[in-house]
Design an enzyme around this catalytic site. Structure first.
Site, short mmCIF file in Angstrom:
data_model
loop_
_atom_site.label_atom_id
_atom_site.label_comp_id
_atom_site.label_asym_id
_atom_site.label_seq_id
_atom_site.Cartn_x
_atom_site.Cartn_y
_atom_site.Cartn_z
N LYS A 273 -11.10 42.37 1.34
CA LYS A 273 -10.04 42.78 0.42
C LYS A 273 -8.72 42.17 0.85
O LYS A 273 -8.50 41.89 2.03
CB LYS A 273 -9.88 44.31 0.45
CG LYS A 273 -10.92 45.07 -0.37
CD LYS A 273 -10.45 46.51 -0.49
CE LYS A 273 -11.54 47.45 -0.96
NZ LYS A 273 -11.16 48.86 -0.80
N HIS B 62 -3.79 61.33 -0.43
CA HIS B 62 -4.20 61.17 0.97
C HIS B 62 -3.56 62.26 1.84
O HIS B 62 -4.21 62.84 2.72
CB HIS B 62 -3.74 59.83 1.54
CG HIS B 62 -4.32 58.62 0.87
ND1 HIS B 62 -3.54 57.64 0.30
CD2 HIS B 62 -5.60 58.21 0.70
CE1 HIS B 62 -4.31 56.68 -0.18
NE2 HIS B 62 -5.57 57.00 0.04
P1 ADP Z 1 -10.62 53.08 0.42
O1 ADP Z 1 -10.03 51.81 -0.13
O2 ADP Z 1 -11.52 52.90 1.58
O3 ADP Z 1 -11.14 54.01 -0.65
P2 ADP Z 1 -8.27 54.56 0.32
O4 ADP Z 1 -7.02 54.32 1.06
O5 ADP Z 1 -8.26 54.23 -1.14
O6 ADP Z 1 -9.41 53.80 1.06
O7 ADP Z 1 -8.71 56.07 0.49
C1 ADP Z 1 -9.00 56.63 1.74
C2 ADP Z 1 -9.63 57.97 1.50
O8 ADP Z 1 -8.73 58.80 0.80
C3 ADP Z 1 -10.90 57.93 0.65
O9 ADP Z 1 -11.79 58.89 1.16
C4 ADP Z 1 -10.42 58.31 -0.70
O10 ADP Z 1 -11.45 58.92 -1.46
C5 ADP Z 1 -9.35 59.32 -0.35
N1 ADP Z 1 -8.40 59.46 -1.43
C6 ADP Z 1 -7.68 58.49 -2.05
N2 ADP Z 1 -6.93 59.00 -3.03
C7 ADP Z 1 -7.17 60.35 -3.06
C8 ADP Z 1 -6.73 61.42 -3.87
N3 ADP Z 1 -5.90 61.22 -4.87
N4 ADP Z 1 -7.20 62.67 -3.59
C9 ADP Z 1 -8.07 62.83 -2.57
N5 ADP Z 1 -8.55 61.86 -1.79
C10 ADP Z 1 -8.11 60.62 -2.02
#
Ligand code: ADP
Length: 161
Positions: free
Chosen positions: A41, A17
């Site tokens: 969730k 992130h």
């Molecule tokens: P959600 O549960 O809505 O997917 P997340 O917190 O898991 O929310 O992710 C928020 C955003 O960050 C999403 O667009 C996700 O694809 C992106 N993301 C999560 N992990 C990674 C990563 N390792 N590399 C790039 N982007 C990521």
């Protein structure tokens, strides 16, 4: 370019992130990291804990703010007049859900758009649920999350807290 929203559940925030925030700052003038809540969730951390954790991780970063919303992303975006969201894309498995979400958001607010940044290859398989599992089983998560997050996870799972 204008301001951008970076919405997500961030349960917890990872280096994947943080890399998206860093790269969004190269393109946009301001990044609002938005902790969003999906009522279907259940989460390990409360929105307030997540905001606090993300602020600690991004402390000192100019042009970044961290907020949360209990409502719809587009309602928050419209209130703030921020018309673009950024999301990270990992493997092709992310695509379908992201497409549905982007199209739904644009149906709800036609001026709204979503841009995607491809994950850095070494973060391709990094996600919050893997981090939670490894932390719960007492594994080393220091390559996945900043120290502040590591400490909060250890405290949550009854180690070191
Ligand atoms: P959600 O549960 O809505 O997917 P997340 O917190 O898991 O929310 O992710 C928020 C955003 O960050 C999403 O667009 C996700 O694809 C992106 N993301 C999560 N992990 C990674 C990563 N390792 N590399 C790039 N982007 C990521």
């Amino acid at each position: 370019m204008d301001a951008v929203l970076y919405p997500g559940s961030f349960d917890p925030i990872t280096y994947g992130h943080i890399n998206i925030v860093e790269r969004a700052l190269d393109i946009f003038s301001q990044v609002t990291v938005l902790v969003a809540t999906n009522p279907q969730k259940s989460y390990l951390f409360t929105p307030e804990e997540k905001v606090e954790m993300i602020r600690q991780c991004l402390r000192g970063w100019a042009r970044v703010e961290v907020e949360h919303t209990e409502g719809l992303l587009v309602d928050y975006a419209r209130r703030r007049q921020i018309r673009v969201a950024v999301r990270g894309l990992r493997a092709v498995t992310d695509f379908e859900g992201e497409l549905a979400m982007a199209l739904t958001n644009r149906t709800l607010w036609p001026e709204f758009d979503t841009v995607f940044l491809m994950t850095r290859s070494d973060y391709m398989y990094l996600n919050s649920s893997v981090v939670r599992q490894v932390a719960q089983l007492g594994g080393d998560i220091s390559k996945f999350v900043p120290p502040a997050v590591e400490q909060m996870l250890q405290a949550r799972f009854g180690r070191g807290g």
